[in-house]
Design a protein around this motif. Structure first.
Motif, PDB file in Angstrom:
ATOM      1  N   HIS A  47      58.397  20.855 -68.218  1.00 26.97           N
ATOM      2  CA  HIS A  47      59.051  19.569 -68.042  1.00 26.97           C
ATOM      3  C   HIS A  47      58.794  19.083 -66.628  1.00 26.97           C
ATOM      4  CE1 HIS A  47      61.083  18.740 -71.723  1.00 26.97           C
ATOM      5  NE2 HIS A  47      61.762  19.885 -71.726  1.00 26.97           N
ATOM      6  N   SER A  48      58.069  17.978 -66.480  1.00 27.83           N
ATOM      7  CA  SER A  48      57.750  17.489 -65.138  1.00 27.83           C
ATOM      8  C   SER A  48      59.006  17.050 -64.397  1.00 27.83           C
ATOM      9  CB  SER A  48      56.757  16.328 -65.228  1.00 27.83           C
ATOM     10  OG  SER A  48      57.319  15.264 -65.978  1.00 27.83           O
ATOM     11  N   TRP A  49      60.004  16.577 -65.132  1.00 24.76           N
ATOM     12  CA  TRP A  49      61.202  16.086 -64.439  1.00 24.76           C
ATOM     13  C   TRP A  49      62.179  17.215 -64.079  1.00 24.76           C
ATOM     14  CZ3 TRP A  49      59.764  15.056 -69.450  1.00 24.76           C
ATOM     15  CH2 TRP A  49      60.510  15.667 -70.450  1.00 24.76           C
ATOM     16  N   GLU A  50      61.891  18.457 -64.478  1.00 25.06           N
ATOM     17  CA  GLU A  50      62.783  19.574 -64.184  1.00 25.06           C
ATOM     18  C   GLU A  50      62.258  20.461 -63.067  1.00 25.06           C
ATOM     19  OE1 GLU A  50      63.472  21.665 -67.780  1.00 25.06           O
ATOM     20  OE2 GLU A  50      64.786  20.147 -68.626  1.00 25.06           O
ATOM     21  N   VAL A  51      61.174  20.090 -62.451  1.00 20.10           N
ATOM     22  CA  VAL A  51      60.625  20.869 -61.353  1.00 20.10           C
ATOM     23  C   VAL A  51      60.510  19.985 -60.138  1.00 20.10           C
ATOM     24  CG1 VAL A  51      59.320  22.385 -62.882  1.00 20.10           C
ATOM     25  CG2 VAL A  51      58.261  20.323 -61.969  1.00 20.10           C
ATOM     26  N   GLU A  52      60.415  20.604 -58.990  1.00 23.97           N
ATOM     27  CA  GLU A  52      60.253  19.842 -57.765  1.00 23.97           C
ATOM     28  C   GLU A  52      58.834  19.304 -57.671  1.00 23.97           C
ATOM     29  OE1 GLU A  52      62.442  19.013 -55.541  1.00 23.97           O
ATOM     30  OE2 GLU A  52      64.098  20.085 -56.483  1.00 23.97           O
ATOM     31  N   LEU A  53      58.701  18.228 -56.914  1.00 26.03           N
ATOM     32  CA  LEU A  53      57.404  17.591 -56.758  1.00 26.03           C
ATOM     33  C   LEU A  53      56.357  18.561 -56.232  1.00 26.03           C
ATOM     34  CD1 LEU A  53      55.613  15.043 -56.673  1.00 26.03           C
ATOM     35  CD2 LEU A  53      56.496  14.619 -54.379  1.00 26.03           C
ATOM     36  N   ASP A  54      56.729  19.356 -55.235  1.00 26.39           N
ATOM     37  CA  ASP A  54      55.760  20.270 -54.640  1.00 26.39           C
ATOM     38  C   ASP A  54      55.250  21.280 -55.649  1.00 26.39           C
ATOM     39  OD1 ASP A  54      56.096  18.945 -52.293  1.00 26.39           O
ATOM     40  OD2 ASP A  54      57.508  20.399 -51.431  1.00 26.39           O
ATOM     41  N   GLU A  55      56.153  21.780 -56.525  1.00 34.32           N
ATOM     42  CA  GLU A  55      55.733  22.749 -57.529  1.00 34.32           C
ATOM     43  C   GLU A  55      54.801  22.103 -58.551  1.00 34.32           C
ATOM     44  OE1 GLU A  55      59.109  24.589 -59.270  1.00 34.32           O
ATOM     45  OE2 GLU A  55      60.078  25.048 -57.350  1.00 34.32           O
ATOM     46  N   THR A  56      55.110  20.872 -58.931  1.00 36.49           N
ATOM     47  CA  THR A  56      54.267  20.174 -59.895  1.00 36.49           C
ATOM     48  C   THR A  56      52.865  19.973 -59.348  1.00 36.49           C
ATOM     49  OG1 THR A  56      56.212  18.991 -60.725  1.00 36.49           O
ATOM     50  CG2 THR A  56      54.051  18.077 -61.282  1.00 36.49           C
ATOM     51  N   VAL A  57      52.795  19.466 -58.121  1.00 38.28           N
ATOM     52  CA  VAL A  57      51.489  19.222 -57.515  1.00 38.28           C
ATOM     53  C   VAL A  57      50.726  20.537 -57.305  1.00 38.28           C
ATOM     54  CG1 VAL A  57      50.323  18.341 -55.459  1.00 38.28           C
ATOM     55  CG2 VAL A  57      52.259  17.098 -56.432  1.00 38.28           C
ATOM     56  N   LYS A  58      51.453  21.590 -56.958  1.00 40.26           N
ATOM     57  CA  LYS A  58      50.807  22.883 -56.755  1.00 40.26           C
ATOM     58  C   LYS A  58      50.144  23.372 -58.036  1.00 40.26           C
ATOM     59  CE  LYS A  58      51.775  27.590 -55.117  1.00 40.26           C
ATOM     60  NZ  LYS A  58      52.818  28.519 -54.604  1.00 40.26           N
ATOM     61  N   LEU A  59      50.828  23.204 -59.172  1.00 38.47           N
ATOM     62  CA  LEU A  59      50.241  23.587 -60.454  1.00 38.47           C
ATOM     63  C   LEU A  59      48.983  22.777 -60.754  1.00 38.47           C
ATOM     64  CD1 LEU A  59      53.432  23.964 -62.681  1.00 38.47           C
ATOM     65  CD2 LEU A  59      51.831  25.785 -62.068  1.00 38.47           C
ATOM     66  N   ILE A  60      49.042  21.477 -60.461  1.00 39.45           N
ATOM     67  CA  ILE A  60      47.902  20.606 -60.730  1.00 39.45           C
ATOM     68  C   ILE A  60      46.709  21.019 -59.875  1.00 39.45           C
ATOM     69  CG2 ILE A  60      47.042  18.238 -60.533  1.00 39.45           C
ATOM     70  CD1 ILE A  60      49.892  17.291 -61.204  1.00 39.45           C
ATOM     71  N   LEU A  61      46.952  21.218 -58.594  1.00 39.67           N
ATOM     72  CA  LEU A  61      45.855  21.558 -57.696  1.00 39.67           C
ATOM     73  C   LEU A  61      45.271  22.926 -58.028  1.00 39.67           C
ATOM     74  CD1 LEU A  61      47.159  20.237 -54.254  1.00 39.67           C
ATOM     75  CD2 LEU A  61      45.927  19.043 -56.075  1.00 39.67           C
ATOM     76  N   GLY A  62      46.123  23.830 -58.487  1.00 42.19           N
ATOM     77  CA  GLY A  62      45.622  25.134 -58.902  1.00 42.19           C
ATOM     78  C   GLY A  62      44.693  25.022 -60.093  1.00 42.19           C
ATOM     79  N   GLU A  63      45.039  24.150 -61.021  1.00 41.25           N
ATOM     80  CA  GLU A  63      44.182  23.947 -62.186  1.00 41.25           C
ATOM     81  C   GLU A  63      42.848  23.314 -61.786  1.00 41.25           C
ATOM     82  OE1 GLU A  63      43.983  24.359 -66.501  1.00 41.25           O
ATOM     83  OE2 GLU A  63      45.081  25.245 -64.830  1.00 41.25           O
ATOM     84  N   VAL A  64      42.895  22.408 -60.821  1.00 41.32           N
ATOM     85  CA  VAL A  64      41.657  21.792 -60.337  1.00 41.32           C
ATOM     86  C   VAL A  64      40.769  22.840 -59.671  1.00 41.32           C
ATOM     87  CG1 VAL A  64      40.702  20.133 -58.692  1.00 41.32           C
ATOM     88  CG2 VAL A  64      42.694  19.513 -60.070  1.00 41.32           C
ATOM     89  N   GLU A  65      41.376  23.720 -58.879  1.00 48.34           N
ATOM     90  CA  GLU A  65      40.600  24.773 -58.215  1.00 48.34           C
ATOM     91  C   GLU A  65      39.952  25.703 -59.241  1.00 48.34           C
ATOM     92  OE1 GLU A  65      39.735  24.995 -55.276  1.00 48.34           O
ATOM     93  OE2 GLU A  65      41.209  24.145 -53.910  1.00 48.34           O
ATOM     94  N   ARG A  66      40.651  25.954 -60.325  1.00 43.03           N
ATOM     95  CA  ARG A  66      40.124  26.858 -61.347  1.00 43.03           C
ATOM     96  C   ARG A  66      38.983  26.224 -62.139  1.00 43.03           C
ATOM     97  NH1 ARG A  66      40.666  27.756 -66.655  1.00 43.03           N
ATOM     98  NH2 ARG A  66      42.109  26.006 -66.906  1.00 43.03           N
TER      99      ARG A  66
END
Length: 530
Positions: free
Chosen positions: A136-155
């Motif tokens: 749920h994007s609205w149940e996590v902090e912004l930093d955690e959401t962006v961190k997940l996204i950037l991790g997927e991009v790195e992978r």
């Protein structure tokens, strides 16, 4: 790009030698920017507008209200990359993977090979071995959401990325400054990776107002619009608001969404198209008609046939089409008002056989529904007929249908003028049919400025003689040269079209209902067609 940025910040030199060196450096930087590789979107019209596609490795904004076509465009952009062997990533914060697949299936597309990073459903666990992350994007902090996204991009290390949509990121940020900083950090993150990134903004979180600060951060901005008319389907259009270092086609461009994807129709610019041609007159095959215009309309000119309904305008146009096809020239009729079957039956009654030319491909008749087509799409179809099928004679029947397709009169005049300028520069002879208001008609041509639109104007009229209604034809303007200033009777029957000798004894010509008061022996005999 770091070098170019440093040069941009330097103060402009004052000495002659310094100015020459500075100008050379700026020119080199501009050349480097111009030569940057392009990333095609896979949409022919959009790539034409962008001059080949987006410059590679930059951040772009795709904005528009819900229903304007953003998801369809984004998927086409990524699927085109997949077809070229590129790695592509779709980050969706607002739609589920199933919803995206439904959109793809509606267009006959497959999302196989496309990486989907989904932040929508908490019902599915994260570590299930799939290529997608779910929360749920609205149940996590912004930093955690962006961190997940950037991790997927790195992978994945994608070549193309679509981020859909910024509204959720804006809501998570809760503060405009924090939101701007987050977009800036995304831009800095992607900068060294040579990935072409499209940020999608549905403008719902911003009250459908354009985000000027976001525009300044992005390398380019493409805006989509959806317009609801009083009748007919919704109209869609787009315009490129900015694209740094690229000479793109500015202004609004009509577009539509059909099965198979989004189609964009670039705005026609007549000055970009010019061909060398011989401006010779074209013959109708009827000597008397050709004499009215000093041998016939010239190639590269437009001729307006205007008069009341039933006065013979379309029949004369068909005569020109038949003669051109007989000469081996490709002709095209855009038919707004009449069914194609009715038009062919009309031609057959005049002893004009158009069917053989349809079968051979010399003649093309396109049925146009003014309630369904936009002016931009019409101009695009016309341009394809000229450039791809080498049309030499084009007929628009009628201008009333074209006016119906575009409610705004100012836009009508501008687009029609641009379209005719394009046809003229291509050496195409154009015939425009303009039915006047009323059964009998007046000298008025309605809202159309005849001298502004057409090079030649042929006027059709009914006139009365001895209790019978007859047809008359005359030329009131011809920029291409001399023309007759007389009135001739027009006869249409099973043998075709014929004209009488000039009739000089009329009264009431300027009233729109001329009456012949001369010797009736000069009139043509009564026929069934009358």
């Amino acid at each position: 790009m770091l070098w170019a940025s440093i040069q941009f910040r330097r103060p402009e030199p004052t000495g002659p030698t310094q100015r020459a060196s500075y100008a050379a450096a700026v020119h080199f930087g501009s050349l480097m920017q111009t030569q940057k590789a392009r990333v095609a979107t896979g949409i022919e019209g959009l790539d034409s507008i962008l001059g080949g596609g987006f410059p590679q490795g930059r951040l772009y904004l795709l904005e528009g209200p819900p229903g304007s076509g953003k998801t369809t465009l984004s998927l086409q952009f990524l699927l085109h990359g997949l077809s070229k062997g590129e790695r592509c990533l779709y980050i969706t914060l607002s739609e589920t993977a199933d919803e995206l697949r439904e959109v793809a299936n509606a267009h006959g597309w497959s999302l196989d090979g496309l990486e989907l990073f989904e932040l929508a459903s908490a019902e599915e666990a994260l570590g299930d071995g799939r290529m997608q992350s779910v929360l749920h994007s609205w149940e996590v902090e912004l930093d955690e959401t962006v961190k997940l996204i950037l991790g997927e991009v790195e992978r994945i290390k994608p070549n193309r990325v679509v981020f859909d949509s910024l509204s959720e990121l804006r809501l998570l940020s809760q503060d405009p400054l924090r939101y701007r900083r987050q977009i800036l950090s995304l831009k800095q993150f992607f900068a060294p990776k040579s990935a072409t990134v499209v940020l999608v903004d549905d403008m719902t979180a911003s009250g459908e107002e354009r985000d000027g600060q976001l525009h300044s951060l992005c390398h380019g901005v493409v805006s989509l619009e959806r317009l609801t008319l009083d009748f007919g389907p919704a109209r869609r259009r787009m315009h490129v608001q900015k694209l740094r270092g690229v000479n793109f086609t500015a202004g609004y461009h009509d577009m539509t969404i059909r099965e198979g994807g989004l189609e964009v129709f670039p705005r026609l610019i007549a000055s970009d198209h010019h061909a060398t041609f011989n401006g010779t007159p074209i013959s109708s095959g009827v000597g008397e008609i050709d004499s009215l215009l000093g041998g016939g309309p010239l190639r590269g000119t437009s001729t307006l046939l205007t008069g009341p309904a039933g006065s013979g305008k379309t029949n004369v146009a068909l005569q020109y089409v038949w003669a051109a096809c007989e000469r081996g020239e490709h002709c095209c009729i855009f038919e707004f008002d009449e069914r194609i079957g009715t038009l062919l039956a009309r031609a057959e009654s005049l002893d004009i056989d158009l069917s053989k030319h349809l079968a051979s491909g010399l003649l093309e008749i396109l049925q146009v529904d003014p309630a369904e087509i936009s002016p931009g799409e019409f101009a695009w179809n016309m341009q394809r007929a000229v450039e791809e099928r080498h049309c030499r004679l084009l007929v628009i029947d009628s201008l009333n249908g074209y006016v119906t397709a575009m409610p705004q009169e100012k836009q009508l005049m501008l687009q029609l003028h641009e379209m005719l300028s394009y046809l003229n520069q291509k050496g195409v002879a154009t015939i425009l049919i303009n039915p006047q208001h009323g059964l009998v008609g007046t000298m008025s041509t309605g809202n159309l400025n005849v001298s502004y639109i057409a090079d030649s104007v042929v006027l059709f009229r009914f006139f009365e003689s001895q209790g019978r209604i007859r047809k008359a034809i005359s030329v009131i303007k011809n920029r291409g040269g001399a023309h007759e200033n007389t009135i001739r009777e027009l006869k249409i029957d099973g043998k075709g079209i014929s004209l009488s000798a000039p009739l000089n004894e009329f009264k009431g010509i300027l009233t729109g209902t001329p009456e012949f008061v001369g010797n009736t022996a000069h009139l043509l005999g009564h026929t069934r067609a009358e």
